[in-house]
Write an enzyme that holds these catalytic residues in place. Structure first.
Site, mmCIF file in Angstrom:
data_model
loop_
_atom_site.group_PDB
_atom_site.id
_atom_site.type_symbol
_atom_site.label_atom_id
_atom_site.label_comp_id
_atom_site.label_asym_id
_atom_site.label_seq_id
_atom_site.Cartn_x
_atom_site.Cartn_y
_atom_site.Cartn_z
ATOM 1 N N GLY A 1 45.949 29.534 22.601
ATOM 2 C CA GLY A 1 45.920 30.458 21.369
ATOM 3 C C GLY A 1 44.419 31.312 21.074
ATOM 4 O O GLY A 1 44.718 32.207 20.639
ATOM 5 N N HIS A 2 43.611 30.853 21.938
ATOM 6 C CA HIS A 2 42.300 31.569 21.567
ATOM 7 C C HIS A 2 41.527 31.765 22.878
ATOM 8 O O HIS A 2 40.391 30.955 23.220
ATOM 9 C CB HIS A 2 41.325 30.530 20.528
ATOM 10 C CG HIS A 2 40.069 31.166 19.792
ATOM 11 N ND1 HIS A 2 38.996 31.306 20.387
ATOM 12 C CD2 HIS A 2 40.385 31.671 18.594
ATOM 13 C CE1 HIS A 2 38.415 31.915 19.454
ATOM 14 N NE2 HIS A 2 39.073 32.135 18.341
ATOM 15 N N PHE A 3 41.572 32.715 23.473
ATOM 16 C CA PHE A 3 42.894 33.643 23.532
ATOM 17 C C PHE A 3 43.415 33.659 24.924
ATOM 18 O O PHE A 3 42.544 33.540 25.791
ATOM 19 C CB PHE A 3 42.412 35.104 23.311
ATOM 20 C CG PHE A 3 41.545 35.081 21.688
ATOM 21 C CD1 PHE A 3 42.329 35.517 20.604
ATOM 22 C CD2 PHE A 3 40.413 35.187 21.781
ATOM 23 C CE1 PHE A 3 41.813 35.441 19.374
ATOM 24 C CE2 PHE A 3 39.657 35.073 20.404
ATOM 25 C CZ PHE A 3 40.347 35.336 19.225
ATOM 26 N N ILE B 1 37.995 32.053 24.812
ATOM 27 C CA ILE B 1 36.750 32.030 24.254
ATOM 28 C C ILE B 1 36.587 30.779 23.281
ATOM 29 O O ILE B 1 37.658 30.348 22.519
ATOM 30 C CB ILE B 1 36.302 33.371 23.159
ATOM 31 C CG1 ILE B 1 36.326 34.418 23.969
ATOM 32 C CG2 ILE B 1 35.123 33.114 22.285
ATOM 33 C CD1 ILE B 1 36.040 35.691 23.263
ATOM 34 N N GLN C 1 42.755 24.408 22.842
ATOM 35 C CA GLN C 1 42.479 25.719 22.160
ATOM 36 C C GLN C 1 42.703 26.838 22.881
ATOM 37 O O GLN C 1 42.821 27.859 22.222
ATOM 38 C CB GLN C 1 40.944 25.425 21.359
ATOM 39 C CG GLN C 1 39.988 25.466 22.370
ATOM 40 C CD GLN C 1 39.422 24.191 22.758
ATOM 41 O OE1 GLN C 1 40.285 23.334 22.780
ATOM 42 N NE2 GLN C 1 38.289 24.098 23.594
#
EC number: 4.2.1.59
Length: 145
Positions: free
Chosen positions: A47-49, A54, A44
Site C-alpha cells: 500500500g505504500h506505494f 517507498i 508495507q
C-alpha cells in the site's frame, strides 16, 4: 555482532515489525550501529506505494527506536525478562532527506546523549550507501510492563 536470533533476546518485536536485521557495532553507554535490508516482499509495500514503493518514514523512525532499545538494554547488561521495556517517548528534529526503497540497506547509528532515571536521550541517523537519509533526536523511557 548480534544476528537476528540474538536481537530477539533484547526486543519483543517480531515479524512483520522487527526492523533490525543485524547489529554490527556496540560501544557500551555510547553508541550502536545496525542495519536493515529493505525488500519488496515486505507488507508495507502493498500500500505504500505499489507502483512506486517507498519505505514509510515512520518505519525508519521505529527501526531507529528499536536500535535505541538494544543499546539501552545492552549498556545495562540486561536482557528483558518481560517485566520492563523501553517505550518511544518523543521524537524531535526529525528530517527525511531522501526516500528509502526496496534494495536499499538502511544503516542505523544511535548515540547516547544522556540517561537520567530511566529516560534516555539519543541522536539517531539512517544512511544508505554512506549518504544520510534520515535523522532525529529521540527520548525513550524504561517502564514496567
Amino acid at each position: 555482532m548480534l544476528n537476528v536470533k540474538e536481537i530477539f533476546e533484547y526486543l519483543p518485536h517480531r515479524y512483520p515489525f522487527l526492523l533490525v536485521d543485524r547489529v554490527t557495532e556496540f560501544k557500551s553507554g555510547e553508541s550502536l550501529k545496525a542495519y536493515k535490508n529493505v525488500t519488496y516482499n515486505e507488507p508495507q509495500f502493498t500500500g505504500h506505494f505499489p507502483d512506486n514503493p517507498i519505505m514509510p518514514g515512520v518505519m525508519i523512525i521505529e527501526a531507529m527506536a528499536q536500535c535505541t532499545g538494544i543499546l539501552a538494554f545492552k549498556t545495562q547488561d540486561v536482557k528483558p525478562d518481560g517485566t520492563s521495556m523501553y517505550y518511544l517517548a518523543a521524537v524531535d528534529n526529525c528530517r527525511f532527506r531522501k526516500p528509502a526503497i526496496p534494495g536499499d540497506k538502511l544503516e542505523f547509528e544511535v548515540k547516547t546523549v544522556n540517561n537520567k532515571k530511566g529516560i534516555w536521550k539519543f541522536e539517531c541517523t539512517t544512511s544508505v550507501d554512506g549518504k544520510l537519509i534520515a535523522s532525529c533526536d529521540m527520548l525513550c523511557a524504561e517502564r514496567k510492563v
